[in-house]
Write an enzyme that holds these catalytic residues in place. Structure first.
Site, PDB file in Angstrom:
ATOM      1  N   CYS A   2       0.833  -1.187   0.000  1.00 30.53           N
ATOM      2  CA  CYS A   2       0.000   0.000   0.000  1.00 30.53           C
ATOM      3  C   CYS A   2       0.880   1.254   0.000  1.00 30.53           C
ATOM      4  O   CYS A   2       1.877   1.319   0.700  1.00 30.53           O
ATOM      5  CB  CYS A   2      -0.949   0.098   1.201  1.00 30.53           C
ATOM      6  SG  CYS A   2      -2.082  -1.275   1.323  1.00 30.53           S
ATOM      7  N   ARG A  27       3.700  -0.307  -5.025  1.00 31.89           N
ATOM      8  CA  ARG A  27       3.506  -0.847  -3.673  1.00 31.89           C
ATOM      9  C   ARG A  27       2.171  -1.563  -3.514  1.00 31.89           C
ATOM     10  O   ARG A  27       1.915  -2.198  -2.495  1.00 31.89           O
ATOM     11  CB  ARG A  27       3.572   0.283  -2.638  1.00 31.89           C
ATOM     12  CG  ARG A  27       4.909   0.971  -2.584  1.00 31.89           C
ATOM     13  CD  ARG A  27       4.913   1.971  -1.464  1.00 31.89           C
ATOM     14  NE  ARG A  27       4.959   1.295  -0.185  1.00 31.89           N
ATOM     15  CZ  ARG A  27       6.047   1.174   0.563  1.00 31.89           C
ATOM     16  NH1 ARG A  27       7.164   1.699   0.156  1.00 31.89           N
ATOM     17  NH2 ARG A  27       6.013   0.547   1.702  1.00 31.89           N
ATOM     18  N   TRP A  74      -3.047  -2.630  -1.661  1.00 35.46           N
ATOM     19  CA  TRP A  74      -2.808  -4.063  -1.873  1.00 35.46           C
ATOM     20  C   TRP A  74      -3.692  -4.741  -0.824  1.00 35.46           C
ATOM     21  O   TRP A  74      -3.439  -4.648   0.369  1.00 35.46           O
ATOM     22  CB  TRP A  74      -1.334  -4.405  -1.658  1.00 35.46           C
ATOM     23  CG  TRP A  74      -1.023  -5.829  -1.951  1.00 35.46           C
ATOM     24  CD1 TRP A  74      -0.674  -6.349  -3.166  1.00 35.46           C
ATOM     25  CD2 TRP A  74      -1.009  -6.935  -1.022  1.00 35.46           C
ATOM     26  NE1 TRP A  74      -0.463  -7.697  -3.052  1.00 35.46           N
ATOM     27  CE2 TRP A  74      -0.667  -8.088  -1.754  1.00 35.46           C
ATOM     28  CE3 TRP A  74      -1.267  -7.058   0.339  1.00 35.46           C
ATOM     29  CZ2 TRP A  74      -0.565  -9.354  -1.174  1.00 35.46           C
ATOM     30  CZ3 TRP A  74      -1.173  -8.309   0.925  1.00 35.46           C
ATOM     31  CH2 TRP A  74      -0.819  -9.432   0.172  1.00 35.46           C
ATOM     32  N   ASN A 100      -1.782   1.510   5.938  1.00 36.66           N
ATOM     33  CA  ASN A 100      -0.943   0.437   5.410  1.00 36.66           C
ATOM     34  C   ASN A 100      -0.651  -0.477   6.592  1.00 36.66           C
ATOM     35  O   ASN A 100      -0.166  -0.018   7.622  1.00 36.66           O
ATOM     36  CB  ASN A 100       0.358   1.058   4.860  1.00 36.66           C
ATOM     37  CG  ASN A 100       1.342   0.008   4.390  1.00 36.66           C
ATOM     38  OD1 ASN A 100       0.989  -1.151   4.204  1.00 36.66           O
ATOM     39  ND2 ASN A 100       2.583   0.431   4.194  1.00 36.66           N
ATOM     40  N   GLY A 101      -0.975  -1.773   6.463  1.00 35.06           N
ATOM     41  CA  GLY A 101      -0.711  -2.711   7.563  1.00 35.06           C
ATOM     42  C   GLY A 101      -1.936  -3.568   7.818  1.00 35.06           C
ATOM     43  O   GLY A 101      -2.845  -3.635   6.981  1.00 35.06           O
ATOM     44  N   GLU A 486      16.214 -18.339  -8.795  1.00 34.52           N
ATOM     45  CA  GLU A 486      15.873 -16.954  -9.138  1.00 34.52           C
ATOM     46  C   GLU A 486      15.241 -16.880 -10.533  1.00 34.52           C
ATOM     47  O   GLU A 486      14.259 -16.156 -10.734  1.00 34.52           O
ATOM     48  CB  GLU A 486      17.142 -16.092  -9.036  1.00 34.52           C
ATOM     49  CG  GLU A 486      17.008 -14.637  -9.429  1.00 34.52           C
ATOM     50  CD  GLU A 486      15.983 -13.849  -8.612  1.00 34.52           C
ATOM     51  OE1 GLU A 486      15.436 -14.359  -7.630  1.00 34.52           O
ATOM     52  OE2 GLU A 486      15.705 -12.698  -9.006  1.00 34.52           O
ATOM     53  N   LYS A 490      11.479 -15.459 -11.222  1.00 33.46           N
ATOM     54  CA  LYS A 490      11.208 -14.355 -12.160  1.00 33.46           C
ATOM     55  C   LYS A 490      10.110 -14.750 -13.131  1.00 33.46           C
ATOM     56  O   LYS A 490       9.186 -13.992 -13.399  1.00 33.46           O
ATOM     57  CB  LYS A 490      12.456 -13.977 -12.968  1.00 33.46           C
ATOM     58  CG  LYS A 490      13.558 -13.271 -12.271  1.00 33.46           C
ATOM     59  CD  LYS A 490      13.261 -11.851 -11.854  1.00 33.46           C
ATOM     60  CE  LYS A 490      12.606 -11.806 -10.510  1.00 33.46           C
ATOM     61  NZ  LYS A 490      13.389 -11.715  -9.342  1.00 33.46           N
ATOM     62  N   GLU A 493       6.570 -15.131 -11.362  1.00 34.93           N
ATOM     63  CA  GLU A 493       5.898 -13.943 -10.832  1.00 34.93           C
ATOM     64  C   GLU A 493       5.405 -12.988 -11.911  1.00 34.93           C
ATOM     65  O   GLU A 493       4.388 -12.330 -11.723  1.00 34.93           O
ATOM     66  CB  GLU A 493       6.723 -13.228  -9.758  1.00 34.93           C
ATOM     67  CG  GLU A 493       7.953 -12.520 -10.214  1.00 34.93           C
ATOM     68  CD  GLU A 493       8.689 -11.839  -9.067  1.00 34.93           C
ATOM     69  OE1 GLU A 493       8.069 -11.405  -8.099  1.00 34.93           O
ATOM     70  OE2 GLU A 493       9.928 -11.741  -9.167  1.00 34.93           O
ATOM     71  N   HIS A 509      15.451 -37.206  -8.007  1.00 40.58           N
ATOM     72  CA  HIS A 509      14.705 -37.608  -6.817  1.00 40.58           C
ATOM     73  C   HIS A 509      13.246 -37.158  -6.868  1.00 40.58           C
ATOM     74  O   HIS A 509      12.613 -37.035  -5.828  1.00 40.58           O
ATOM     75  CB  HIS A 509      15.402 -37.072  -5.563  1.00 40.58           C
ATOM     76  CG  HIS A 509      16.814 -37.557  -5.448  1.00 40.58           C
ATOM     77  ND1 HIS A 509      17.131 -38.819  -5.019  1.00 40.58           N
ATOM     78  CD2 HIS A 509      17.989 -36.963  -5.775  1.00 40.58           C
ATOM     79  CE1 HIS A 509      18.447 -38.976  -5.054  1.00 40.58           C
ATOM     80  NE2 HIS A 509      18.990 -37.858  -5.512  1.00 40.58           N
ATOM     81  N   LYS A 608       5.485  -4.578  -4.355  1.00 36.43           N
ATOM     82  CA  LYS A 608       6.939  -4.499  -4.296  1.00 36.43           C
ATOM     83  C   LYS A 608       7.482  -4.775  -2.902  1.00 36.43           C
ATOM     84  O   LYS A 608       8.464  -5.471  -2.743  1.00 36.43           O
ATOM     85  CB  LYS A 608       7.370  -3.110  -4.773  1.00 36.43           C
ATOM     86  CG  LYS A 608       8.862  -2.896  -4.818  1.00 36.43           C
ATOM     87  CD  LYS A 608       9.488  -3.725  -5.911  1.00 36.43           C
ATOM     88  CE  LYS A 608      10.992  -3.592  -5.950  1.00 36.43           C
ATOM     89  NZ  LYS A 608      11.590  -4.691  -6.720  1.00 36.43           N
TER      90      LYS A 608
HETATM   91  O1  M6R Z   1      12.502  -5.895  -0.314  1.00 35.87           O
HETATM   92  P1  M6R Z   1      12.940  -7.301  -0.066  1.00 35.87           P
HETATM   93  O2  M6R Z   1      14.216  -7.625  -0.759  1.00 35.87           O
HETATM   94  O3  M6R Z   1      13.003  -7.647   1.380  1.00 35.87           O
HETATM   95  O4  M6R Z   1      11.814  -8.183  -0.724  1.00 35.87           O
HETATM   96  C1  M6R Z   1      11.824  -9.575  -0.629  1.00 35.87           C
HETATM   97  C2  M6R Z   1      10.848 -10.189  -1.592  1.00 35.87           C
HETATM   98  O5  M6R Z   1       9.548  -9.757  -1.326  1.00 35.87           O
HETATM   99  C3  M6R Z   1      11.186  -9.853  -3.044  1.00 35.87           C
HETATM  100  O6  M6R Z   1      12.489 -10.219  -3.367  1.00 35.87           O
HETATM  101  C4  M6R Z   1      10.211 -10.570  -4.005  1.00 35.87           C
HETATM  102  O7  M6R Z   1      10.402 -11.939  -3.944  1.00 35.87           O
HETATM  103  C5  M6R Z   1      10.396 -10.032  -5.425  1.00 35.87           C
HETATM  104  N1  M6R Z   1       9.125  -9.741  -6.006  1.00 35.87           N
HETATM  105  C6  M6R Z   1      11.114 -10.979  -6.313  1.00 35.87           C
HETATM  106  O8  M6R Z   1      11.259 -10.510  -7.608  1.00 35.87           O
END
Ligand code: M6R
Length: 613
Positions: A2, A27, A74, A100-101, A486, A490, A493, A509, A608
């Site tokens: 948010c 956000r 969000w 926010n929260g 990673e 990517k 998501e 396995h 984010k």
């Molecule tokens: O701000 P942070 O690095 O603590 O965030 C951690 C994760 O939320 C963040 O890396 C998330 O997995 C990303 N969307 C990955 O691309």
């Protein structure tokens, strides 16, 4: 999660609030809303992105307000719709609040207020706070407004960043923070409040960060910050170093693509002033305060989430390999609840791009409560994690706005390389000569990334062929295993394709059962000492008709000739290979998502910075 913005001054509040919301949309982007005071309280809110809200808000010089707050959401409680959007109002329609929260005791607050005849309209936790605060202000006319607000929020449990305006007090915005970031942007005859510095950067370079439990009363030419005991605080005004260029797309269609292409520069920025090619020395000023703790540690724990957790895994390999110190990597969300064994002899490193991730912050606090020393590897300057750690290193990669993390990952790995080399030198695990050789290799990384980016078209062609694959498997060994994780993250998501990353040998396995002629298998084979083993794994995939896309180093012909598609990256030291091999995977996910018509920068259900549990 948010975004919160507020403005008080002489300018058109609607315009500034809408612009701020646009900048913070990464956000959260389920719905958006704005409240202004101009005679009375006016609220406009709707489901959807900020552009939908913009269509409804009039920005007219005669009718414009000079005070307003806004929110981009969000959703946690209640689906994204017009009614659940913020701001929420009190019963009398005098107070408007954005949040926010998560308010944990909202059902009991709601019940109590309902028994007072107050009706609720939304499914949100936030409405309970709005109704409660207005109710307390009304029932305690003997108290100054801020005291009544403090009294009301003392009844709230959970996490919040609140901003509110009230029609009886049109000269002020009130904000309160517990668990969710908030800052004040200090201007000349105007003030802003925001959950994110990018929203105020256009108007001022002076910011004040609120700390836990603080409440601030903001008028156009002054602000007053009180702690939970009502004591007025002297707050430090920080200089905000953020250019507009950094928070705009600069001609790229998406922030993610801009951020991928920025990496030669961001990695160079990350190393700047920290490495000495002549002497082999590494300087990390931010670590100095607690460096002895790091050097004496018998083991190091690293905690993080998401992409930052993948960097942590690279860090484990780096520190164990180069400095010969044992490292444990933890999901911050598990670490905080699992009753970890940690005491004052331990060192915890937390890694976070945003510096606000709720689980990572809780892991940090848990370790500090146990007496451990906590280091941070953070991108956002002045963020909560950066301020609460004992020592740390900033990435200096600039704001990362695309929800999918790219340049932060390579920045984090670069910092971890520097920390591992520093430790290795201090512990005598490597000589200065070896360090010089490694530093030279590190300095060559930006140029090598540029060479990869110059061939991005090749990765686009591969992506075009696999755009509609329903599943992907990513395999790697040692340093390439976190890269496999990673790459898979990517892809899933931003393109919503199911993808899994695995250590290549683990494939036998279980995941091997998934392989058939429909399964693209992305093999990352850039670490020389495990290449022979990767060749065997590729043969196993091919025997089951899996389709191999390999990422190899230029001289790895054994793997490239076995692959249906190959993308080669320049040679480097094995331990630096993640910095190169991750780039084609970022491009792969980007092009697949664009081909599928996905919103690359704002993928569904994500935000984010994950400031709630
Ligand atoms: O701000 P942070 O690095 O603590 O965030 C951690 C994760 O939320 C963040 O890396 C998330 O997995 C990303 N969307 C990955 O691309």
């Amino acid at each position: 999660m948010c975004g919160i913005i507020g403005y008080i001054g002489q300018k058109k509040a609607e315009e500034i609030v809408l612009k701020g919301l646009k900048r913070m949309e990464y956000r959260g982007y389920d719905s958006a809303g704005i409240a202004t005071l101009n005679g009375g309280l006016s609220i406009i809110k709707c489901k959807g992105k900020v552009r939908e809200l913009k269509k409804l808000v009039k920005v007219d010089s005669k009718e414009s307000a000079q005070i307003g707050i806004g929110h981009t959401r969000w959703a946690t409680h209640g689906e994204p719709n017009d009614i659940n959007s913020h701001p929420h109002v009190g019963k009398l329609g005098k107070l408007a609040l954005v949040h926010n929260g998560i308010i944990e005791n909202y059902t009991s607050i709601k019940k109590k207020l309902e028994s007072e005849g107050i009706e609720f309209y939304s499914e949100t936790d936030t409405e309970a706070a709005a109704k409660l605060i207005e109710f307390v202000i009304e029932s305690r006319p003997d108290l100054p407004m801020e005291k009544a607000v403090q009294l009301a929020i003392s009844q709230i449990t959970g996490a919040y960043g609140f901003a509110m305006i009230h029609s009886d007090y049109p000269d002020r915005i009130l904000v309160a923070r517990k668990g969710s970031p908030l800052l004040i942007g200090v201007g000349e005859g105007e003030m802003l409040i925001a959950s994110d510095a990018s929203a105020v950067a256009e108007y001022t370079d002076k910011v004040v960060y609120l700390d836990e439990g603080e409440l601030a009363v903001i008028s156009k030419d002054k602000f007053q910050v009180l702690d939970a005991n009502d004591v007025e605080l002297e707050k430090e005004v920080h200089e905000l170093v953020m250019s507009l260029e950094e928070i705009e797309k600069g001609g790229y269609p998406y922030f993610m693509l801009k951020e991928i292409f920025e990496q030669p520069k961001t990695i160079a920025d990350c190393m700047r002033g920290r490495i000495n090619t002549e002497t082999g020395e590494i300087t990390l000023g931010g670590l100095t305060k607690a460096l002895d703790k790091l050097v004496d540690a018998k083991r190091i724990i690293i905690a993080a989430c998401g992409t930052s957790w993948h960097s942590a895994l690279v860090g484990e390999y780096l520190i164990e390999h180069l400095a010969r110190v044992s490292v444990e990597v933890e999901y911050a969300s598990e670490f905080r609840y699992k009753d970890p064994i940690i005491d004052e002899n331990d060192v915890l490193i937390v890694i976070s791009q945003s510096g606000e991730t709720a689980d990572t912050l809780a892991a940090l606090r848990k370790a500090k409560d146990s007496g451990a020393t906590v280091f941070g590897i953070v991108n956002v300057v002045g963020s909560t994690i950066a301020r609460e750690t004992d020592a740390g290193v900033y990435l200096h990669t600039g704001p990362e706005i695309g929800v999918a993390s790219t340049k932060a990952f390579t920045g984090q790995v670069t910092v971890l390389v520097l920390i591992a080399l520093k430790l290795a030198l201090m512990k005598g695990a490597i000589t200065k000569e070896v360090s010089k050789k490694y530093i030279k290799a590190l300095r060559e990384i930006p140029e090598k990334i540029q060479h990869i980016l110059d061939r991005s078209e090749q990765m686009k062609r591969i992506s075009d062929l696999f755009t509609y694959a329903p599943n992907f498997l990513y395999l790697g060994r040692t340093y390439s295993f976190p890269v496999a994780l990673e790459g898979a993250l990517k892809l899933k998501e931003i393109s919503y394709i199911h993808a899994e990353g695995y250590p290549a040998a683990e494939m036998k396995h279980g995941p091997i059962a998934l392989i058939d002629e429909m399964m693209p298998v992305v093999v990352i084979a850039t670490t020389d000492h495990t290449n022979d083993k990767m060749v065997s794994n590729i043969e196993e995939v091919k025997a089951r008709k899996g389709r191999i896309i390999s990422i190899t180093s230029e001289e790895n012909n054994d793997v490239s000739t076995l692959s249906e598609f190959n993308f080669s990256v320049p040679e480097t030291e094995d331990f630096l290979s993640p910095l190169l091999s991750v780039i084609p995977l970022q491009l792969l996910s980007y092009y697949v998502a664009v081909n599928r018509g996905c919103d690359v920068d704002q993928p569904r259900n994500l935000a984010k910075s994950v400031t709630v549990e």
